[in-house]
Scaffold this active site. Structure first.
Site, PDB file in Angstrom:
ATOM      1  N   ASP A 147       0.844  -1.198   0.000  1.00 50.37           N
ATOM      2  CA  ASP A 147       0.000   0.000   0.000  1.00 50.37           C
ATOM      3  C   ASP A 147       0.878   1.245   0.000  1.00 50.37           C
ATOM      4  O   ASP A 147       1.667   1.477   0.925  1.00 50.37           O
ATOM      5  CB  ASP A 147      -0.904   0.021   1.236  1.00 50.37           C
ATOM      6  CG  ASP A 147      -2.001  -1.042   1.165  1.00 50.37           C
ATOM      7  OD1 ASP A 147      -2.414  -1.379   0.055  1.00 50.37           O
ATOM      8  OD2 ASP A 147      -2.425  -1.513   2.241  1.00 50.37           O
ATOM      9  N   HIS A 260     -25.347  15.180   5.641  1.00 52.28           N
ATOM     10  CA  HIS A 260     -24.458  16.264   5.274  1.00 52.28           C
ATOM     11  C   HIS A 260     -23.372  15.723   4.355  1.00 52.28           C
ATOM     12  O   HIS A 260     -23.151  14.517   4.277  1.00 52.28           O
ATOM     13  CB  HIS A 260     -23.821  16.901   6.524  1.00 52.28           C
ATOM     14  CG  HIS A 260     -23.184  15.902   7.443  1.00 52.28           C
ATOM     15  ND1 HIS A 260     -23.860  15.305   8.483  1.00 52.28           N
ATOM     16  CD2 HIS A 260     -21.928  15.368   7.468  1.00 52.28           C
ATOM     17  CE1 HIS A 260     -23.061  14.463   9.112  1.00 52.28           C
ATOM     18  NE2 HIS A 260     -21.877  14.470   8.517  1.00 52.28           N
ATOM     19  N   ARG A 343     -25.446   1.237   7.531  1.00 47.91           N
ATOM     20  CA  ARG A 343     -25.623   1.841   8.854  1.00 47.91           C
ATOM     21  C   ARG A 343     -25.804   3.329   8.617  1.00 47.91           C
ATOM     22  O   ARG A 343     -24.961   3.976   7.982  1.00 47.91           O
ATOM     23  CB  ARG A 343     -24.404   1.561   9.736  1.00 47.91           C
ATOM     24  CG  ARG A 343     -24.461   2.192  11.131  1.00 47.91           C
ATOM     25  CD  ARG A 343     -23.634   3.452  11.173  1.00 47.91           C
ATOM     26  NE  ARG A 343     -23.400   3.955  12.521  1.00 47.91           N
ATOM     27  CZ  ARG A 343     -22.855   5.148  12.775  1.00 47.91           C
ATOM     28  NH1 ARG A 343     -22.463   5.931  11.794  1.00 47.91           N
ATOM     29  NH2 ARG A 343     -22.662   5.530  14.013  1.00 47.91           N
ATOM     30  N   ASP A 345     -25.639   6.952   9.567  1.00 46.38           N
ATOM     31  CA  ASP A 345     -25.047   7.897  10.507  1.00 46.38           C
ATOM     32  C   ASP A 345     -26.097   8.932  10.906  1.00 46.38           C
ATOM     33  O   ASP A 345     -26.944   9.320  10.093  1.00 46.38           O
ATOM     34  CB  ASP A 345     -23.849   8.566   9.821  1.00 46.38           C
ATOM     35  CG  ASP A 345     -23.141   9.556  10.713  1.00 46.38           C
ATOM     36  OD1 ASP A 345     -22.689   9.164  11.799  1.00 46.38           O
ATOM     37  OD2 ASP A 345     -23.038  10.738  10.316  1.00 46.38           O
ATOM     38  N   GLU A 374     -27.981   4.769  13.701  1.00 46.08           N
ATOM     39  CA  GLU A 374     -27.295   5.331  14.866  1.00 46.08           C
ATOM     40  C   GLU A 374     -28.303   6.141  15.677  1.00 46.08           C
ATOM     41  O   GLU A 374     -28.695   7.241  15.292  1.00 46.08           O
ATOM     42  CB  GLU A 374     -26.133   6.228  14.448  1.00 46.08           C
ATOM     43  CG  GLU A 374     -25.414   6.835  15.643  1.00 46.08           C
ATOM     44  CD  GLU A 374     -24.463   7.978  15.293  1.00 46.08           C
ATOM     45  OE1 GLU A 374     -23.651   8.346  16.161  1.00 46.08           O
ATOM     46  OE2 GLU A 374     -24.558   8.503  14.164  1.00 46.08           O
ATOM     47  N   ASP A 448     -16.805   6.566  18.471  1.00 47.89           N
ATOM     48  CA  ASP A 448     -17.295   7.778  19.134  1.00 47.89           C
ATOM     49  C   ASP A 448     -17.160   7.728  20.648  1.00 47.89           C
ATOM     50  O   ASP A 448     -17.601   8.663  21.326  1.00 47.89           O
ATOM     51  CB  ASP A 448     -18.771   8.005  18.782  1.00 47.89           C
ATOM     52  CG  ASP A 448     -18.970   8.491  17.360  1.00 47.89           C
ATOM     53  OD1 ASP A 448     -18.107   9.246  16.873  1.00 47.89           O
ATOM     54  OD2 ASP A 448     -19.978   8.123  16.734  1.00 47.89           O
ATOM     55  N   ARG A 518      -8.676   5.850  18.138  1.00 47.75           N
ATOM     56  CA  ARG A 518      -8.616   5.477  16.721  1.00 47.75           C
ATOM     57  C   ARG A 518      -7.185   5.194  16.275  1.00 47.75           C
ATOM     58  O   ARG A 518      -6.799   5.532  15.149  1.00 47.75           O
ATOM     59  CB  ARG A 518      -9.234   6.572  15.865  1.00 47.75           C
ATOM     60  CG  ARG A 518     -10.677   6.895  16.207  1.00 47.75           C
ATOM     61  CD  ARG A 518     -11.234   8.049  15.396  1.00 47.75           C
ATOM     62  NE  ARG A 518     -12.611   8.359  15.778  1.00 47.75           N
ATOM     63  CZ  ARG A 518     -13.341   9.323  15.226  1.00 47.75           C
ATOM     64  NH1 ARG A 518     -12.820  10.070  14.261  1.00 47.75           N
ATOM     65  NH2 ARG A 518     -14.582   9.533  15.627  1.00 47.75           N
TER      66      ARG A 518
END
Length: 624
Positions: A147, A260, A343, A345, A374, A448, A518
């Site tokens: 990669d 958004h 899923r 958001d 969510e 989150d 993360r």
């Protein structure tokens, strides 16, 4: 001896069926006041949430139950999906009386009604709730030597960490903005290369955080819904991942961010990166109607006021067609590419009709696909933007992220009472349609939330972000955290719903809030004892029908002690937990052969219909 309550909808003595009711079916109610209270009449008082209709029906007196009299009523649930709020009114022949609600008798007129969820029966794909989900933050899971992770020429001023073990960048840039432009170079091909590991872990569903082209490492500010982010790979790489996953019996769910877009997107194009005209550049842009400007172009609606996330107008016909309606819409296109579900958001930000259209498009394109939302609260009665939502009434989401499960479980493990966990989960079980309850996504952490090991182990939260960035658990904190994590995982994998592993939790990763939760997966440095705990429970989940789809029954929930059973006609599995810091004894009814702990192989003696267990501090058993 009669039960000591007048009405409790969780007991068949008072209400059937348990919990939610299918549209048009019969609901039976029974109230049982003490005869000494002198009530001669009882009425059911109902209010329908969506139609606004109010109704009062008198129950009939149908006998004596010990020292109690019984009032009963059978009524037909509404023909259309509803939330029915109800309580009872008692009165005597002389006109005196009172109301009965969730809090008991009251005469002030301020009632707290019970909730009856009335839903339309529809098909929910069984593969999700019976399986094990693994959440991957694609940039941070696996980078292959081949990669290149070259950000040159891509949207956003990206840069790449050379060291996989680096701490994610958390400092603001020179303009004082945190832009999440640091990348580690994980790829779709990297995920594909780790499918053998995930299969050994017992994973059956991969949930990927956003993978579409975006300026940020989290990719929740979509730049182009039609293109895989080049740093992750190509559309063919996604096809290959789906094919390889399917060959191993796994499914793939994508994150859909449809409330958004990014300001640096082909649709908005605030900085002119894309050669075509975006809404921020011209009123003639085909995307101009997607956004709300006031005035154009300086000011516009955005998600929570974050200007890099301009909010879309879901009601715009062009946007609806692009995302959902067109033959090659975004929803349909990627399902045809091989993915098995979406899923959504921030589902609270999407109108009900928009979610319903997504469900329709999914069922039309791939009938066995799964739609997850969510939602951070009880999704059966959520109010968002002053509107009561209809997520679980049969036409929208198949299931939701079960944040109430995480909240209640952590409170219990950190010194709370098991009874509070039971109460929180019984509320969800009572309010959700059964298919939604058994398809809820249960988890200990996500992208989150802080890492679960840090949550359970850290004895304090440092005040500054700099201190949190450098924080590592001490040996004592880690020991406590790992002990509690083993209990958390035991409950996670044995409780109804789909258990989810957030990548790296099984390896013992630490970290406070985003972006410290993360980091790159620590390949080669996993905590093997934790990894084996996750893997063993995950495999048991897959091999024992009682754990994957069995009925649920509470056995005990008091203080630090928790016990519940999952059962089929031919199999029973019992979870027992002592979350306290002291040794405890628990006695359970046991009319079967002496149980064996599926985690250690130890057999426990049982006799005379009882099983007495001595549980050391912070220990758990999985008995068969």
């Amino acid at each position: 001896m009669s039960e000591p309550f007048v009405f409790d909808p969780r007991y068949g003595l008072c209400k059937s069926p348990f919990g939610a009711a299918v549209c048009g079916t019969t609901v039976s109610l029974h109230c049982r006041p003490l005869a000494s209270e002198g009530f001669t009449h009882c009425a059911l008082v109902m209010r329908r949430e969506f139609s606004g209709q109010q109704e009062e029906r008198e129950l009939y007196q149908d006998g004596v139950d010990g020292e109690r009299i019984r009032f009963s009523l059978n009524f037909t649930a509404p023909a259309e999906p509803e939330l029915v709020w109800y309580h009872f009114r008692f009165w005597r022949d002389d006109g005196s009386g009172c109301d009965l609600d969730k809090t008991g008798y009251r005469s002030d007129g301020q009632v707290h009604p019970w909730q009856l969820t009335v839903y339309r029966e529809s098909r929910t794909p069984g593969w999700f709730g019976s399986g094990v989900v693994y959440q991957i933050f694609p940039d941070r899971f696996c980078r292959l030597p081949s990669d290149k992770a070259d950000p040159a020429g891509l949207v956003g001023s990206r840069w790449v960490h050379q060291e996989w073990s680096d701490t994610p960048e958390w400092r603001p840039d020179p303009d004082g903005e945190i832009r999440n432009r640091d990348f580690f170079g994980g790829s779709l091909r990297g995920i594909t290369s780790k499918l053998p590991y995930l299969a050994d872990l017992g994973v059956t569903t991969l949930y990927l955080n956003p993978i579409f082209e975006s300026a940020s490492n989290h990719r929740y500010n979509t730049a182009d819904y039609t293109r895989i982010d080049p740093m992750l790979g190509t559309e063919q790489d996604l096809r290959d991942l789906c094919d390889a996953a399917h060959a191993r019996g796994m499914r793939v769910i994508l994150d859909g961010v449809f409330n958004h877009t990014g300001s640096q997107s082909i649709y908005f194009n605030a900085d002119g990166f894309y050669p075509s005209l975006g809404a921020a550049q011209s009123r003639e842009s085909p995307y101009f109607g997607w956004y709300s400007f006031h005035p154009w172009p300086e000011d516009y609606d955005s998600w929570w006021g974050i200007r890099t996330l301009p909010a879309v107008r879901e009601e715009n016909p062009g946007y609806v067609d692009y995302i959902i309606g067109a033959p090659n819409s975004i929803i349909r296109r990627w399902l045809r590419c091989g993915v098995d579900g979406w899923r959504l958001d921030v589902a609270d930000e999407l109108p009900d009709w928009f979610i319903e259209k997504i469900r329709e498009a999914m069922e039309d394109t791939k009938p066995d696909s799964f739609l997850l939302g969510e939602v951070w609260e009880d999704a059966s009665n959520k109010i968002a933007y002053s509107q009561r939502r209809r997520y679980l009434l049969g036409q929208e989401l198949h299931g939701v992220m079960n944040y109430p499960f995480r909240t209640a479980l952590l409170a219990y493990l950190q010194g709370g009472n098991a009874a509070a966990f039971q109460e929180a989960m019984e509320t969800i079980r009572e309010n959700y349609p059964p298919s939604a309850f058994y398809s809820a996504l249960n988890f200990l952490g996500t992208h989150d939330t802080p890492r679960i090991l840090t949550v359970l182990g850290a004895d304090h939260v440092p005040q500054t972000k700099e201190e949190r960035a450098a924080y590592c658990l001490s040996p004592a904190e880690r020991e406590r955290g790992e002990a509690l994590l083993r209990l958390a995982v035991l409950v996670l994998f044995s409780f109804p719903g789909a258990p989810m592993i957030y990548y790296g939790d099984e390896a013992g990763m630490e970290g406070f809030e985003d972006p410290f939760n993360r980091g790159g997966y620590p390949w080669g440095s996993e905590r093997q004892d934790l990894l084996e705990r996750f893997a063993r429970l995950s495999r048991l989940r897959q091999t024992r029908p009682s754990l994957s789809r069995g009925r649920f029954r509470w056995l005990s929930a008091s203080g630090p002690l928790l016990a519940f059973a999952r059962e089929t006609e031919s199999e029973r599995t019992v979870t027992v937990v002592n979350a306290g810091a002291e040794t405890r004894t628990l006695t359970l009814p046991w009319h079967w052969a002496p149980p064996r702990d599926l985690l250690t192989g130890r057999i426990y003696p049982a006799g005379d219909g009882l099983l007495t267990l001595t549980l050391p501090p912070r220990t758990g058993l999985l008995l068969s």
